[in-house]
Write a protein that holds these residues in place. Structure first.
Motif, PDB file in Angstrom:
ATOM      1  N   TYR A 146      46.156  67.897  44.218  1.00 35.47           N
ATOM      2  CA  TYR A 146      46.743  68.223  45.519  1.00 35.47           C
ATOM      3  C   TYR A 146      46.094  69.478  46.100  1.00 35.47           C
ATOM      4  O   TYR A 146      45.794  69.543  47.303  1.00 35.47           O
ATOM      5  CB  TYR A 146      48.250  68.447  45.390  1.00 35.47           C
ATOM      6  N   ALA A 147      45.876  70.489  45.259  1.00 36.21           N
ATOM      7  CA  ALA A 147      45.284  71.734  45.733  1.00 36.21           C
ATOM      8  C   ALA A 147      43.867  71.506  46.256  1.00 36.21           C
ATOM      9  O   ALA A 147      43.472  72.046  47.304  1.00 36.21           O
ATOM     10  CB  ALA A 147      45.278  72.776  44.617  1.00 36.21           C
ATOM     11  N   GLU A 148      43.082  70.707  45.547  1.00 37.14           N
ATOM     12  CA  GLU A 148      41.720  70.425  45.999  1.00 37.14           C
ATOM     13  C   GLU A 148      41.727  69.664  47.319  1.00 37.14           C
ATOM     14  O   GLU A 148      40.926  69.947  48.227  1.00 37.14           O
ATOM     15  CB  GLU A 148      40.965  69.628  44.933  1.00 37.14           C
ATOM     16  N   LEU A 149      42.635  68.710  47.452  1.00 36.83           N
ATOM     17  CA  LEU A 149      42.745  67.984  48.718  1.00 36.83           C
ATOM     18  C   LEU A 149      43.172  68.932  49.841  1.00 36.83           C
ATOM     19  O   LEU A 149      42.650  68.849  50.964  1.00 36.83           O
ATOM     20  CB  LEU A 149      43.750  66.841  48.576  1.00 36.83           C
ATOM     21  N   ALA A 150      44.099  69.835  49.534  1.00 42.32           N
ATOM     22  CA  ALA A 150      44.534  70.817  50.540  1.00 42.32           C
ATOM     23  C   ALA A 150      43.364  71.684  50.990  1.00 42.32           C
ATOM     24  O   ALA A 150      43.196  71.954  52.192  1.00 42.32           O
ATOM     25  CB  ALA A 150      45.657  71.679  49.976  1.00 42.32           C
TER      26      ALA A 150
ATOM     27  N   ALA B 158      46.860  77.964  44.148  1.00 39.35           N
ATOM     28  CA  ALA B 158      45.494  77.579  43.768  1.00 39.35           C
ATOM     29  C   ALA B 158      44.517  77.716  44.931  1.00 39.35           C
ATOM     30  O   ALA B 158      43.301  77.600  44.725  1.00 39.35           O
ATOM     31  CB  ALA B 158      45.497  76.142  43.258  1.00 39.35           C
ATOM     32  N   LEU B 159      45.021  77.967  46.130  1.00 42.21           N
ATOM     33  CA  LEU B 159      44.163  78.131  47.302  1.00 42.21           C
ATOM     34  C   LEU B 159      43.706  79.577  47.438  1.00 42.21           C
ATOM     35  O   LEU B 159      44.295  80.495  46.865  1.00 42.21           O
ATOM     36  CB  LEU B 159      44.924  77.706  48.563  1.00 42.21           C
ATOM     37  N   SER B 160      42.674  79.792  48.215  1.00 38.91           N
ATOM     38  CA  SER B 160      42.192  81.149  48.469  1.00 38.91           C
ATOM     39  C   SER B 160      43.172  81.898  49.364  1.00 38.91           C
ATOM     40  O   SER B 160      44.018  81.290  50.033  1.00 38.91           O
ATOM     41  CB  SER B 160      40.822  81.107  49.134  1.00 38.91           C
ATOM     42  N   ASP B 161      43.053  83.212  49.395  1.00 41.83           N
ATOM     43  CA  ASP B 161      43.922  84.020  50.249  1.00 41.83           C
ATOM     44  C   ASP B 161      43.783  83.610  51.715  1.00 41.83           C
ATOM     45  O   ASP B 161      44.764  83.631  52.463  1.00 41.83           O
ATOM     46  CB  ASP B 161      43.580  85.503  50.095  1.00 41.83           C
TER      47      ASP B 161
ATOM     48  N   GLN C 129      45.787  80.118  52.169  1.00 45.13           N
ATOM     49  CA  GLN C 129      47.220  80.033  51.894  1.00 45.13           C
ATOM     50  C   GLN C 129      48.110  80.060  53.137  1.00 45.13           C
ATOM     51  O   GLN C 129      49.136  79.359  53.162  1.00 45.13           O
ATOM     52  CB  GLN C 129      47.631  81.143  50.921  1.00 45.13           C
ATOM     53  N   PRO C 130      47.774  80.819  54.203  1.00 43.75           N
ATOM     54  CA  PRO C 130      48.649  80.779  55.386  1.00 43.75           C
ATOM     55  C   PRO C 130      48.768  79.402  56.023  1.00 43.75           C
ATOM     56  O   PRO C 130      49.709  79.146  56.774  1.00 43.75           O
ATOM     57  CB  PRO C 130      47.975  81.776  56.346  1.00 43.75           C
ATOM     58  N   TYR C 131      47.826  78.513  55.719  1.00 43.25           N
ATOM     59  CA  TYR C 131      47.850  77.171  56.304  1.00 43.25           C
ATOM     60  C   TYR C 131      48.463  76.143  55.366  1.00 43.25           C
ATOM     61  O   TYR C 131      48.413  74.935  55.643  1.00 43.25           O
ATOM     62  CB  TYR C 131      46.434  76.755  56.685  1.00 43.25           C
ATOM     63  N   CYS C 132      49.048  76.605  54.276  1.00 48.12           N
ATOM     64  CA  CYS C 132      49.736  75.714  53.338  1.00 48.12           C
ATOM     65  C   CYS C 132      51.163  76.225  53.176  1.00 48.12           C
ATOM     66  O   CYS C 132      51.394  77.289  52.589  1.00 48.12           O
ATOM     67  CB  CYS C 132      49.013  75.695  51.990  1.00 48.12           C
TER      68      CYS C 132
ATOM     69  N   PHE D 171      52.475  66.789  52.278  1.00 42.78           N
ATOM     70  CA  PHE D 171      52.309  66.458  50.860  1.00 42.78           C
ATOM     71  C   PHE D 171      53.702  66.352  50.247  1.00 42.78           C
ATOM     72  O   PHE D 171      54.546  67.236  50.459  1.00 42.78           O
ATOM     73  CB  PHE D 171      51.539  67.540  50.108  1.00 42.78           C
ATOM     74  N   CYS D 172      53.937  65.317  49.467  1.00 44.11           N
ATOM     75  CA  CYS D 172      55.199  65.154  48.737  1.00 44.11           C
ATOM     76  C   CYS D 172      54.858  65.074  47.254  1.00 44.11           C
ATOM     77  O   CYS D 172      54.709  63.971  46.701  1.00 44.11           O
ATOM     78  CB  CYS D 172      55.950  63.913  49.206  1.00 44.11           C
ATOM     79  N   PRO D 173      54.708  66.217  46.578  1.00 41.03           N
ATOM     80  CA  PRO D 173      54.176  66.228  45.213  1.00 41.03           C
ATOM     81  C   PRO D 173      55.214  66.055  44.118  1.00 41.03           C
ATOM     82  O   PRO D 173      54.856  66.007  42.940  1.00 41.03           O
ATOM     83  CB  PRO D 173      53.532  67.616  45.122  1.00 41.03           C
ATOM     84  N   GLY D 174      56.497  65.964  44.463  1.00 41.99           N
ATOM     85  CA  GLY D 174      57.535  65.847  43.447  1.00 41.99           C
ATOM     86  C   GLY D 174      57.782  64.408  43.043  1.00 41.99           C
ATOM     87  O   GLY D 174      57.290  63.463  43.655  1.00 41.99           O
TER      88      GLY D 174
END
Length: 348
Positions: free
Chosen positions: A202-206, A234-237, A240-243, A185-188
Motif C-alpha cells: 500500500y505504501a509503495e502504491l501511495a 513509510a512515506l517521505s516527509d 506524508q501531507p498527501y496521505c 485505500f481500505c487496508p483493514g
C-alpha cells in the motif's frame, strides 16, 4: 404488505442485502420494508430508498438472550405479514416466531424447521451470497435458477450537499491535499491480517500515486488506525501531507461520504470494499484466502485481482510472513494494482 427483514451483522453483507430489498419492491411495489439490524447499520439503511426504516437490534452478535428476543418479538406483533431471515442461525429466526408473523421465510440452517414455515433447502444451487439473499425475494415455485436470477446491484444514495458538509468537518485534515484528486485505500480486514494486502505494498502504491498528483485517504475502523499509520509513516516527509489516515476518525456515515468523494478506491476484501462498489467508485479489489466467487464486489467498475484459485481458505493469520500476511496477497505487486487502477481512472 409489511415485510420485516432480520438483517445481517456485517457491513458487506448489509450492503449486499440491498439486492433483496430492490427485488421485493419489484414483486410487491406497495410493500413497506423494515430491517431489524444492529444500530450501526442504520446509516446504510437510510441510504437505501426501498427501506422504510431500520429497527435497532439491541442483542449482540452471538448472544442468545432468549427473554430479550421474546420481548422484541412481542413488541412487533400485528405489524408484519412476512418476515425474511437472512442469517442462518436458529436464534435469528426466533423474533419472527415470537412476533407471530404469518409467513416466515429463510434458508435451511441450524434446525429451523419449526421456526420458519417457508423454508428453502436448495441453498447450494445459489453459490453467491447475493444470489441467496435475492432468491428469498421470490415466492416458492417462482424462483429463477442461479443463471437466470436477476441481481439488482446494491447502491447507496449520496447528496452533494451532505458530502460537502462532511468534508467541512474534516477540513483541517483535507486542507493540504484539497487540490489533488483523492484515491481511497481500505487496508483493514475484519478477520485478521491474512486477508490484508501488505502495508508496504500500500505504501509503495501511495508513493507512486502521490508522485503523479493524487492524494490518499486511508479508511477503516479504530483497529485499522495502526495499519494506516504504518502506510503513512513509510512515506517521505514531503509525501506524508498527501496521505490522510482517517481510520477510526469517521463514523460509518462520514466514511461513506468521503469514499463517494474519491476518484477511485483500492481495497482488501472487506465491508468498505462493498461500500465502494455500491457507491459506483472505480475499484481495485484485492483477494487472497477469501474467494470472489462467493462475495465479489457488485459493480461494473470493479477489477478483481486474485492470484490463486479455489474456494475460501479459512485462515486469520498466515505463517507466510511475520506480519501474518498470506503469500497470495504478498505476491500481488503494486505495479499490477497501479496498472489496473490506471485503466479504471482513464475509463472514468
Amino acid at each position: 404488505m409489511n415485510i420485516l427483514i432480520i438483517g445481517p451483522s456485517w457491513v458487506g453483507d448489509m450492503v449486499m442485502s440491498h439486492s433483496l430489498y430492490q427485488t421485493l419492491k419489484q414483486g410487491y411495489p406497495d410493500a413497506n420494508i423494515d430491517v431489524l439490524a444492529p444500530e450501526w447499520c442504520k446509516p446504510l439503511l437510510a441510504r437505501m430508498p426501498e427501506v422504510r426504516q431500520g429497527l435497532s437490534m439491541p442483542i449482540g452478535h452471538g448472544s442468545l438472550a432468549l427473554s430479550e428476543r421474546y420481548g422484541i418479538g412481542k413488541s412487533l406483533r400485528h405489524r408484519y405479514d412476512m418476515a425474511i431471515v437472512l442469517p442462518n442461525s436458529l436464534k435469528s429466526a426466533l423474533i419472527p416466531l415470537f412476533a407471530r408473523i404469518p409467513l416466515r421465510r429463510g434458508w435451511k440452517g441450524e434446525s429451523r424447521y419449526l421456526l420458519l414455515n417457508d423454508l428453502r433447502t436448495n441453498k447450494r444451487d445459489y453459490p453467491m451470497m447475493v444470489q441467496r439473499y435475492t432468491a428469498l425475494g421470490y415466492e416458492r415455485g417462482h424462483i429463477p435458477d442461479a443463471q437466470n436470477l436477476p441481481i439488482p446491484k446494491p447502491y447507496l444514495n449520496t447528496q452533494a450537499a451532505q458530502i460537502a458538509q462532511t468534508k467541512q468537518l474534516f477540513a483541517a485534515q483535507l486542507a493540504a491535499a484539497e487540490q489533488r484528486p483523492a484515491i481511497g485505500f481500505c487496508p483493514g480486514a475484519e478477520f485478521g491480517p491474512a486477508k490484508r494486502w501488505p502495508h508496504y505494498h500500500y505504501a509503495e502504491l501511495a508513493r507512486r500515486l502521490i508522485d503523479i498528483g493524487y492524494s490518499i485517504r486511508l479508511f477503516g475502523s479504530a483497529k485499522d488506525q495502526a495499519c494506516g499509520e504504518q502506510i503513512r509513516q513509510a512515506l517521505s516527509d514531503a509525501q506524508q501531507p498527501y496521505c490522510l489516515n482517517l481510520a477510526g476518525q469517521t463514523t460509518l456515515n462520514q466514511a461513506v461520504d468521503l469514499i463517494a468523494d474519491c476518484h477511485a478506491v483500492v481495497s482488501n476484501d472487506s465491508g468498505l470494499m462493498h461500500i465502494a462498489a455500491a457507491l459506483d467508485r472505480p475499484l481495485v479489489a484485492l483477494y487472497g484466502p477469501t474467494s470472489p466467487q462467493y462475495t465479489p464486489p457488485l459493480s461494473d467498475k470493479a477489477e478483481i485481482i486474485r492470484l490463486i484459485e479455489g474456494d475460501l481458505i479459512k485462515i486469520r493469520t498466515s505463517s507466510d510472513s511475520k506480519e501474518g500476511y498470506h503469500q497470495s496477497l504478498i505476491d500481488i505487486n503494486p505495479e499490477k494494482v497501479l496498472d489496473k487502477l490506471s485503466i479504471l481512472l482513464t475509463e472514468a
